[in-house]
Design an enzyme around this catalytic site. Structure first.
Site, short mmCIF file in Angstrom:
data_model
loop_
_atom_site.label_atom_id
_atom_site.label_comp_id
_atom_site.label_asym_id
_atom_site.label_seq_id
_atom_site.Cartn_x
_atom_site.Cartn_y
_atom_site.Cartn_z
N LYS A 53 -10.21 -18.35 4.04
CA LYS A 53 -10.92 -19.61 4.10
C LYS A 53 -10.02 -20.70 3.54
O LYS A 53 -9.41 -20.53 2.48
CB LYS A 53 -12.21 -19.50 3.28
N GLU A 90 -33.51 -14.54 2.77
CA GLU A 90 -34.63 -15.30 2.22
C GLU A 90 -35.91 -14.47 2.12
O GLU A 90 -36.66 -14.60 1.14
CB GLU A 90 -34.89 -16.54 3.10
N ARG A 101 -37.88 -19.25 6.59
CA ARG A 101 -37.53 -17.87 6.94
C ARG A 101 -38.29 -16.85 6.09
O ARG A 101 -38.34 -15.68 6.43
CB ARG A 101 -36.03 -17.67 6.75
#
Length: 621
Positions: free
Chosen positions: A284, A370, A398
């Site tokens: 990244k 979640e 969610r």
């Protein structure tokens, strides 16, 4: 940002994937280098997601080089990493407008480009969607290929594993690419592993393996021995057994920054039948040292100078609501050793960094899960602890089933600290916290609070934490009005609002942080203003009092008008047969696109000027 041909001679030739596929392979490393530089320069001038895209440059080039997009369908999970994809699919000159009002969408968006197959924003949807497309492609019989790219963070969600499990059962032709940027590229991802990937994705190995399984199919003990031996040999070099168990042909891990080796592997995999899984290792922030060293800090960036080694500091001296919450957690944990704080992979965004370091035994990051976060809190509450679920409004959607079934039905003392409620700005439709009041208000046992400033937020968090049942405090992204929170905790009386300005004719019932705008509008109108504080239960006595003494009732909230706090006021008035004109101000019945919070509030008439004008127009009727 117009392209400087002298600075980007190779990128200039790749206006579309069709152009890219005409380029010689030898020029692709130079193309990747220029693409990475262009990405860095454009995002530094516009703000946006940076580190993820820097890590997927070679993968993006390789995918569009090997696959015949847009006929072959490429699906990006979440879309933070899709900036290079946007640059290569005809949107290069508009990159300076990304995340801005009327500019490029922050994520892949179907209305924006034929190359964007799935509109995204939330994570872990790519494999499910790709499977649906792959099943349909088999019925089409046009040899359409389907690829989904998912990150190591997004694959932690249960939905991703549900899709993998189903795909292994259905056995369609599709490729899932795991973009793994958590680990550095170690030695075994070099030449040996690239060679291994070529072998494992080649037709010879595949035919030998499949032929061997068929030949031995009548001899279960020997077949099992061969299978285990194969897994053992592969497992010594590649961590693929898990995905093989799902029914995928696992290949990798391979170096995600070697564009020509990626192309070789993808070309082999493109012709394989059945579900394929390619594990690539990337870094990244690749190619920009500050982002490599701090990929979290450089995940989403403001405008900055790439020649500097750090991002500019926020100019606001006011603490954000997220920080108010983080400070509350630390202060409350001093008093309450049973406090347990849960986040679904949003430690930084929810202001929980200090708490996670000072109280590591009471802090739980459950990854992008979640549903699990909510029911984990259920178990903790049943065991006698005091759980707090820190979650963005858009992500609580969610966990809605769990909120109802696992918390509210059992009337358990779980508090939801709901960040990013209302309009969040630049992330657009998928992230606006427009619906939480509507979807929570209909749930029995819920206590729902909307603070007007920083101190109310702190005291409501305390009120919810000490309440013996489910509760929610919802607050917006960014800073408040600068009110200094009182250190002492004071529980608010449940369901009680307060009048903050006495006026006549119109009464503005303000739910949340529009209170300051309501007061400005009320000064011009000489209207009454009430800080309602509680969306559920409503302060029914205060509503009756204001209805009795005013000609018009105005409700104000940063939530969808449909089913929101204002709808609750009307429902109460109708049940009491109080016939009075009511003007509901809030978010309209549409998905709100990106733009700054200030721009969107002004456009929707939810700043002081807009509120005043809406009330004047309503009174004039």
């Amino acid at each position: 940002m117009t392209l400087d041909i002298s600075k980007y001679p190779t990128l200039t030739l790749a206006n579309t994937p069709e152009d890219l596929r005409l380029m010689p392979k030898e020029s692709l490393p130079k193309l990747c280098e220029e693409l990475r530089t262009y990405l860095l320069n454009s995002v530094s001038q516009s703000s946006g997601h940076l580190a993820s895209g820097l890590g997927t440059v070679e993968l993006t080039v390789a995918l569009h080089y090997v696959y015949n997009t847009p006929f072959d369908q490429l699906i990006w999970d979440v879309g933070h990493q899709a900036y290079p994809h946007k640059i290569l699919t005809g949107r290069r000159e508009k990159m300076s407008t990304i995340r801005q009002k009327d500019g490029l969408h922050p994520f892949p968006w179907r209305e924006e480009s034929e190359y964007d197959v799935l509109s995204v924003g939330h994570s872990s949807t790519s494999i499910s969607a790709a499977l649906g497309i792959a099943i349909s492609a088999q019925k089409e019989q046009q040899n359409r290929k389907v690829v989904s790219v998912i990150g190591d963070g997004a694959i932690t969600a249960g939905m991703a594993f549900e899709a993998l499990n189903h795909a292994g059962d259905v056995h369609p032709d599709m490729l899932v690419i795991l973009n793994d940027n958590e680990m550095s590229i170690s030695e075994n991802v070099g030449a040996l592993n690239n060679h291994l990937a070529q072998v494992l994705s080649g037709s010879l190995y595949t035919s030998i393996r499949e032929g061997g399984k068929k030949a031995l199919s009548g001899l279960p003990p020997i077949k099992e021995l061969v299978r285990r031996t194969e897994e053992h040999l592969k497992g010594m070099i590649v961590p693929g057994t898990l995905f093989e168990e799902f029914g995928f042909n696992y290949i990798g891990p391979v170096d995600g920054h070697d564009v020509n080796e990626l192309i070789k592997t993808l070309k082999n995999m493109r012709e394989l039948k059945g579900p394929q899984f390619l594990h690539i290792m990337t870094k990244k922030g690749k190619g920009y040292e500050p982002a490599e060293k701090d990929p979290i800090g450089y995940h989403g960036v403001p405008k900055f100078d790439p020649s500097h080694s750090s991002l500019p500091k926020s100019s606001s001296s006011k603490p954000t609501y997220s920080k108010i919450f983080g400070d509350f957690l630390c202060d409350m944990a001093v008093q309450d050793p049973k406090l347990m704080a849960i986040t679904p992979a949003m430690r930084e965004g929810s202001g929980m960094v200090r708490f996670s370091k000072e109280y590591p035994e009471q802090y739980f990051d459950v990854a992008i899960a979640e549903q699990h976060a909510v029911t984990l809190a259920t178990g903790m509450a049943i065991a006698g602890n005091h759980p707090i679920v820190a979650i963005y409004s858009t992500f609580l959607q969610r966990g809605y089933d769990q909120l109802i079934h696992d918390v509210a039905i059992m009337n358990l003392p779980v508090m939801f600290a709901i960040d990013r409620a209302g309009l969040v700005g630049a992330d657009g439709q998928t992230h606006q916290g427009a619906f939480d009041l509507s979807f929570m208000r209909c749930i029995p046992n819920m206590v729902i609070m909307a603070p007007s400033d920083e101190n109310e937020c702190r005291q409501m968090l305390y009120t919810g934490h000490t309440h013996n049942g489910p509760s929610a405090v919802r607050y917006p992204r960014g800073s408040g009005n600068g009110t200094t929170p009182e250190q002492a905790f004071t529980a608010l009386e449940i369901g009680k609002g307060r009048i903050v300005r006495e006026g006549k004719n119109a009464a503005i019932l303000s739910f949340g942080t529009f209170l300051e705008d309501a007061l400005q509008a009320a000064e011009a109108l000489d209207a009454t203003v009430a800080d309602m504080r509680f969306v559920k239960p409503l302060d029914e006595a205060l509503i009756k009092e204001l209805c009795a003494s005013h000609d018009v009732i105005v409700t104000l909230e940063e939530n969808a008008i449909a089913g929101g706090a204002g709808a609750g006021v009307i429902e109460f008035m109708m049940s009491e047969k109080i016939l009075k004109p009511v003007l509901n101000l809030g978010l309209p019945d549409q998905f709100i696109a990106q733009g700054s919070q200030e721009e969107l509030h002004a456009e929707l008439g939810l700043d002081a000027t807009g509120i005043e004008q809406s009330i004047r127009d309503y009174l004039a009727k």
